[in-house]
Design an enzyme around this catalytic site. Structure first.
Site, short mmCIF file in Angstrom:
data_model
loop_
_atom_site.label_atom_id
_atom_site.label_comp_id
_atom_site.label_asym_id
_atom_site.label_seq_id
_atom_site.Cartn_x
_atom_site.Cartn_y
_atom_site.Cartn_z
N TYR A 64 -5.28 -0.16 29.17
CA TYR A 64 -5.37 -1.24 30.16
C TYR A 64 -5.24 -2.59 29.47
CZ TYR A 64 -6.16 -0.35 35.04
OH TYR A 64 -5.95 -0.08 36.37
N GLU A 66 -4.91 -5.93 31.49
CA GLU A 66 -4.78 -7.02 32.47
C GLU A 66 -4.84 -8.36 31.76
OE1 GLU A 66 -7.94 -6.48 35.23
OE2 GLU A 66 -6.86 -4.96 36.39
N ASP A 219 18.43 -12.78 41.92
CA ASP A 219 18.02 -11.41 41.61
C ASP A 219 19.26 -10.74 41.02
OD1 ASP A 219 17.46 -8.74 41.55
OD2 ASP A 219 16.82 -8.59 43.64
N THR A 245 15.82 -5.89 37.81
CA THR A 245 15.32 -4.58 37.44
C THR A 245 15.86 -4.33 36.03
OG1 THR A 245 17.27 -3.49 38.35
CG2 THR A 245 15.36 -3.64 39.80
N LYS A 248 19.36 -0.54 35.92
CA LYS A 248 20.70 -0.36 36.49
C LYS A 248 21.71 -0.57 35.34
CE LYS A 248 19.17 -1.96 41.08
NZ LYS A 248 17.91 -1.41 41.16
N ARG A 254 12.57 2.27 34.44
CA ARG A 254 12.40 1.62 35.74
C ARG A 254 11.31 0.55 35.64
NH1 ARG A 254 15.28 5.05 38.40
NH2 ARG A 254 15.20 3.74 40.25
#
Ligand code: PLP
Length: 467
Positions: A64, A66, A219, A245, A248, A254
């Site tokens: 973790y 954060e 984007d 992203t 692609k 991903r």
């Protein structure tokens, strides 16, 4: 020092996937066989490298973290801080950005969450935004709504007025966009798309944004690999925020990234970082960030420029061959990795062609073409060359792929005739046991298996199915 014995209830923690969970293992192996045995033409997919897959499956998934490097809400993050800093540096380097001018947040889980975080950072609830309409090739997260329903959270929480392509030319109608923007007065303009085969006019979009004091966001999800590979215009010269992203054309795992300008005097850095966490997300997926960092290192290499160049050459060859067969393409061709194929002149729907493609192991997706009457039965399909280029295919191979696609159209027309109705269920039933489909599938599988498979060794696949 002797290692203590493992408790009996913990023995499952050090067994392989194959030993521990045969069902999941089998699904993975069967999917690997499917990927190797077909032609992958989905424009939003790719075959990522072995190194990326390895990084994605590491013990970093346990942690973790954060917060941001140096300012975490959890202890034990010295190596995660190093990882995130390295990933950020590689992201800026891959797109040739000066760290004084640009920063990047590498924590978004995916493209959609990156976009919602970017909207959260840039505008207030109910502020107005304009993005390319989904039937014109835009993405859901750019404000998609229908006449009857607000579909995407980007139209539920913000007011959206999409802009469109000219259905005659297939190119974005910038004049109409400018006129509508003058009436709608957006706070945010979004460029970038999911199914637009042409370059955006970033300078025109900037001019329109400036007329209203609006932010300009790009984007670049679909074309980020082409931009990193220096084969497409860069939106960074014109935009305030750029999202992408990573899976692609960029060929990573991903995930999503948000780039922001540092020198606007409006603290975009803090606003974007806060929007990602705590506004929209919790703890970053550190295994994914490691895999993104690997992909970005690869995308910054001279070899990747050759890859990106070949992706476009392949798409242009595919477009040329399909046009040669007499087919109609949206905008008449392509500048990038994708071809938008209008099947309306053949009186076929995208769903029917997609169906036969699936049966012969060619993976594509149905796609609406500007001017389609129904969004439920789109009139075309979208083809992308990024994945096939990762399998080392070149222009000659695109000639073969186009020939397969041409045969599929003639099969689809024959079956549509035989079905005796335009209904999809009758079409599907009429495909059953078709010999021409079976023959074509055999040829496609044989052809596909002669090309290298990125990411894993196809000779070691332990599939329980055969194709
Ligand atoms: N933006 C664009 C332009 C896309 O095409 C996509 C997905 O296809 C996304 C964002 C969403 O990405 P994800 O599926 O990772 O949420």
């Amino acid at each position: 020092m002797a290692v203590k014995p493992t408790d009996p209830w913990n023995t499952c923690l050090n067994t392989t996937l194959e030993q521990e969970d045969k069902e999941i293992f089998q699904i993975v192996e069967n999917e690997k066989l499917r990927q190797w045995s077909g032609l992958e033409l989905i424009a939003s997919e790719n075959f990522t490298s072995q190194a990326v897959i390895e990084a994605n499956g590491t013990a970093l998934t346990n942690k973790y973290s954060e917060g941001l490097p140096g300012a975490r809400y959890y202890g034990g993050n010295e190596f995660i801080d190093e990882l995130e800093q390295l990933c950020r540096a590689r992201a800026l380097a891959a797109f040739g950005l000066d760290p004084e001018q640009w920063g990047v947040n590498v924590q978004p889980y995916s493209g959609s969450t990156a976009n919602f975080a970017a909207l959260t950072a840039l505008i207030q609830p109910q502020d107005r935004l304009m993005g390319l309409d989904l039937p014109s090739g835009g993405h859901l997260t750019h404000g998609y709504q229908t006449n009857k329903k607000k579909i995407s959270s980007s139209s539920i929480y913000f007011q959206s007025m999409p802009y469109q392509v000219n259905p005659e030319t297939g190119f974005i109608d910038y004049k109409r966009l400018e006129e509508n923007a003058a009436l709608f007065r957006p706070k945010l303009l979004i460029c970038g798309a999911s199914a637009y085969p042409r370059e955006f006019e970033y300078d025109t979009m900037r001019k329109i944004a400036d007329q209203h004091g609006a932010y300009l966001m790009c984007d670049m999800a679909h074309i980020s690999g082409l931009i990193a590979g220096k084969q497409a215009h860069s939106p960074f010269d014109f935009c305030d925020v750029v999202t992408t992203t990573t899976h692609k054309t960029l060929r990573g795992p991903r995930a999503g990234l948000i780039f922001f300008r540092r020198n606007r005097g409006d603290d975009l850095e803090n606003r974007v970082n806060q929007a990602v966490f705590p506004s929209c997300q919790g703890g970053p997926h550190n295994n994914t960030i490691a895999a993104v960092a690997v992909a970005l290192k690869q995308a910054g290499s001279p070899e990747f420029q050759q890859y990106a160049k070949q992706v476009i050459a392949n798409a242009q060859k595919l477009a040329e061959c399909l046009t040669g067969y007499g087919y109609k393409l949206a905008s008449g061709g392509t500048d990038n990795h994708l071809v938008l194929w209008d099947l309306k002149p053949q009186k076929l729907t995208g769903s029917k062609v997609e169906r036969i493609c699936d049966m012969v192991h060619i993976t594509i997706n149905k796609n609406s073409i500007a001017g389609d009457k129904s969004a439920v039965t789109p009139g075309g399909v979208r083809l992308g060359t990024n994945a096939l280029t990762s399998r080392s295919m070149k222009e000659d191979d695109m000639v073969k792929v186009a020939e397969y696609l041409h045969r599929i159209v003639s099969i689809a027309l024959r079956i549509q005739d035989k079905a005796g109705s335009k209904l999809m269920k009758d079409f599907v039933a009429a495909c059953d046991g078709d010999e021409e489909i079976a023959q074509l599938k055999k040829e496609v599988v044989e052809f596909a298996r002669t090309y290298p498979m990125p990411g894993f060794d196809p000779t070691t696949i332990k599939a329980s199915v055969t194709f």
